[in-house]
Design a protein around this motif. Structure first.
Motif, short mmCIF file in Angstrom:
data_model
loop_
_atom_site.label_atom_id
_atom_site.label_comp_id
_atom_site.label_asym_id
_atom_site.label_seq_id
_atom_site.Cartn_x
_atom_site.Cartn_y
_atom_site.Cartn_z
N ASP A 22 0.83 -1.22 0.00
CA ASP A 22 0.00 0.00 0.00
C ASP A 22 0.86 1.26 0.00
OD1 ASP A 22 -2.24 -1.61 0.19
OD2 ASP A 22 -2.32 -1.50 2.37
N ARG A 23 1.97 1.21 0.73
CA ARG A 23 2.84 2.38 0.87
C ARG A 23 4.30 1.94 0.77
NH1 ARG A 23 1.08 5.32 6.37
NH2 ARG A 23 2.02 3.41 7.19
N LEU A 25 -3.05 0.22 4.50
CA LEU A 25 -4.40 0.57 4.04
C LEU A 25 -5.33 -0.64 4.00
CD1 LEU A 25 -3.53 3.00 1.09
CD2 LEU A 25 -3.77 3.50 3.52
N ARG A 72 2.85 14.80 1.75
CA ARG A 72 2.91 15.25 3.14
C ARG A 72 3.90 14.40 3.96
NH1 ARG A 72 -1.96 14.97 3.74
NH2 ARG A 72 -2.18 12.97 4.84
N HIS A 86 5.42 6.89 -1.81
CA HIS A 86 4.21 6.56 -2.58
C HIS A 86 3.16 5.99 -1.64
CE1 HIS A 86 1.61 5.35 -5.86
NE2 HIS A 86 1.52 4.15 -5.30
N VAL A 87 1.96 6.53 -1.75
CA VAL A 87 0.79 5.99 -1.04
C VAL A 87 -0.24 5.66 -2.11
CG1 VAL A 87 -1.02 6.41 0.66
CG2 VAL A 87 1.28 7.37 1.01
N GLU A 88 -0.65 4.42 -2.18
CA GLU A 88 -1.56 3.97 -3.22
C GLU A 88 -2.84 4.78 -3.22
OE1 GLU A 88 -1.96 1.65 -6.56
OE2 GLU A 88 -0.27 1.72 -5.17
N GLY A 89 -3.10 5.47 -4.34
CA GLY A 89 -4.33 6.23 -4.50
C GLY A 89 -4.39 7.52 -3.72
N ASP A 90 -3.31 7.97 -3.11
CA ASP A 90 -3.36 9.19 -2.28
C ASP A 90 -2.05 9.96 -2.42
OD1 ASP A 90 -3.89 11.16 -0.47
OD2 ASP A 90 -4.42 9.82 1.19
N PRO A 91 -1.84 10.66 -3.53
CA PRO A 91 -0.59 11.41 -3.71
C PRO A 91 -0.40 12.54 -2.71
CG PRO A 91 -2.17 11.93 -5.46
CD PRO A 91 -2.74 10.78 -4.70
N ASP A 92 -1.49 13.12 -2.20
CA ASP A 92 -1.36 14.19 -1.21
C ASP A 92 -0.73 13.67 0.07
OD1 ASP A 92 -2.49 15.96 -2.99
OD2 ASP A 92 -4.52 15.73 -2.20
N SER A 93 -1.17 12.50 0.52
CA SER A 93 -0.57 11.91 1.71
C SER A 93 0.90 11.60 1.48
CB SER A 93 -1.31 10.64 2.11
OG SER A 93 -2.62 10.94 2.56
#
Length: 366
Positions: free
Chosen positions: A116-117, A217, A144, A134-141
């Motif tokens: 997932d990450r 996740l 950050r 890299h966070v799968e499906g969440d580039p904002d996270s």
């Protein structure tokens, strides 16, 4: 097909009419035969026994079969992950630079291994500095967490698990993070990591970085399968980065060499075009020496061309090619070509024939 060995093949043992299987296939077939014999014997022994006993035996046999199927499926999953790791590394090797590979690595490892990450760290002295997240499906996270990681580099203290991995040159699967004194507590709290795998990046035996990954996740714990998959990716990625770095350095050195060669040729051309005077006592003597080096020509042309250009023009007027001019004046053919282009431009001539005509017309009468 002929049974007589070809002479190129050399001395080989004869091929049997019934060739044996591999050792693994023979072992599996033998075990299957033993299970079948045991089933027959048990069926004979329990022929008069209670139905419950016979049912329990059948359930035991089915359970062993399901376990074998599960083991086969697990092996297929491992092979598929390794195949995806191979594909991901091949894609990374096609990227234009090592920096691009580093930026794409966490996403690639998640896609290949099912994480997932993932975060990629660079070893900088006694610290781990995050390079990509890299966070799968969440580039904002991901952005950050990357910013936080760069502001809080992890120290490679003696008790840290990563320090042990550097010493042992091996990956690890950390099942319990909360309360573990050997993890980076500040980063683990920020990531809310509960279980992760880590693998060192070490292309030449020296650890230059780490890749961390988890299943936060989903969520679920990591296992030895995850550790081995990440290890395979990290090992291949290390060699890919090493090759890319070498290619980048060679490309930069090649560009610098080309710039030096161009600069050298320009300096040489400028030197050859310079007005040269050989002074030995009086200006009159100098004038005679200089005149002896440059062909005599009408002042309307001599005033606009350097002495080297006059020499080249004289050879053009005599029908010499660029190669012949280069050999005669001991310069490169490319430099001769540059001289001719400048002469044509200065004379306003459209080609060599027109320049030769202008040269001949400018000769003083004899």
């Amino acid at each position: 097909m002929s049974t007589v060995p070809h002479p190129v093949a050399g001395a080989l043992p004869p091929w049997p009419d019934d060739p044996p299987p591999s050792a693994a296939a023979a072992l599996r077939a033998g075990l299957d035969d033993e299970v079948a014999d045991l089933e027959t014997r048990v069926a004979e022994l329990t022929a008069g026994a209670a139905p419950e006993l016979r049912e329990a035996f059948r359930a035991l046999v089915e359970l062993h079969e399901r376990r074998d199927h599960a083991a086969d499926a697990h092996m297929r999953d491992r092979l598929q992950v390794l195949a995806r790791v191979h594909t991901a590394l091949a894609h990374l090797r096609q990227m234009p630079s090592a920096e691009a590979m580093i930026a794409a690595a966490p996403r690639s490892v998640c896609e290949a291994c099912g994480f997932d990450r993932a975060v990629l760290y660079r070893v900088r002295g006694k610290e781990l500095l995050a390079e990509a997240f890299h966070v799968e499906g969440d580039p904002d996270s991901a952005a950050r967490l990357l910013a936080f990681s760069r502001e809080h580099p992890a120290g490679l203290v003696t008790q840290a698990l990563e320090t042990e991995m550097i010493r042992r040159r091996r990956p690890m699967a950390i099942q319990q993070v909360v309360g573990n004194p050997r993890v980076f507590a500040e980063l683990a709290a920020a990531y809310d990591t509960r279980s992760y795998v880590a693998a060192p990046i070490m292309p030449e035996g020296r650890v230059i970085g780490f890749i961390h990954a988890d299943h936060r996740l989903k969520p679920r714990q990591v296992d030895e399968f995850d550790r081995d998959a990440l290890w395979a990716f990290a090992e291949g990625f290390g060699y890919a980065v090493e090759r890319a770095r070498l290619t980048d350095r060679l490309r930069a050195q090649g560009q610098e060499l080309r710039r030096l060669l161009q600069r050298t040729e320009a300096v040489v051309a400028e030197y050859l075009d310079a007005e040269v005077e050989l002074v030995s006592g009086s200006s009159e003597g100098a004038s005679r020496t200089t005149a002896a080096l440059v062909p005599e020509v009408d002042d309307t042309i001599a005033g606009g061309l350097s002495k080297r250009e006059l020499e080249v023009l004289a050879l053009v007027g005599g029908g010499a090619s660029n190669a012949q001019i280069a050999a005669r004046l001991v310069i490169t053919e490319e430099t001769a070509k540059s001289h001719v282009k400048r002469i044509l431009r200065k004379l306003g001539a459209s080609n060599r024939v027109e320049a030769a005509t202008i040269w001949l017309r400018a000769q003083p009468p004899r």
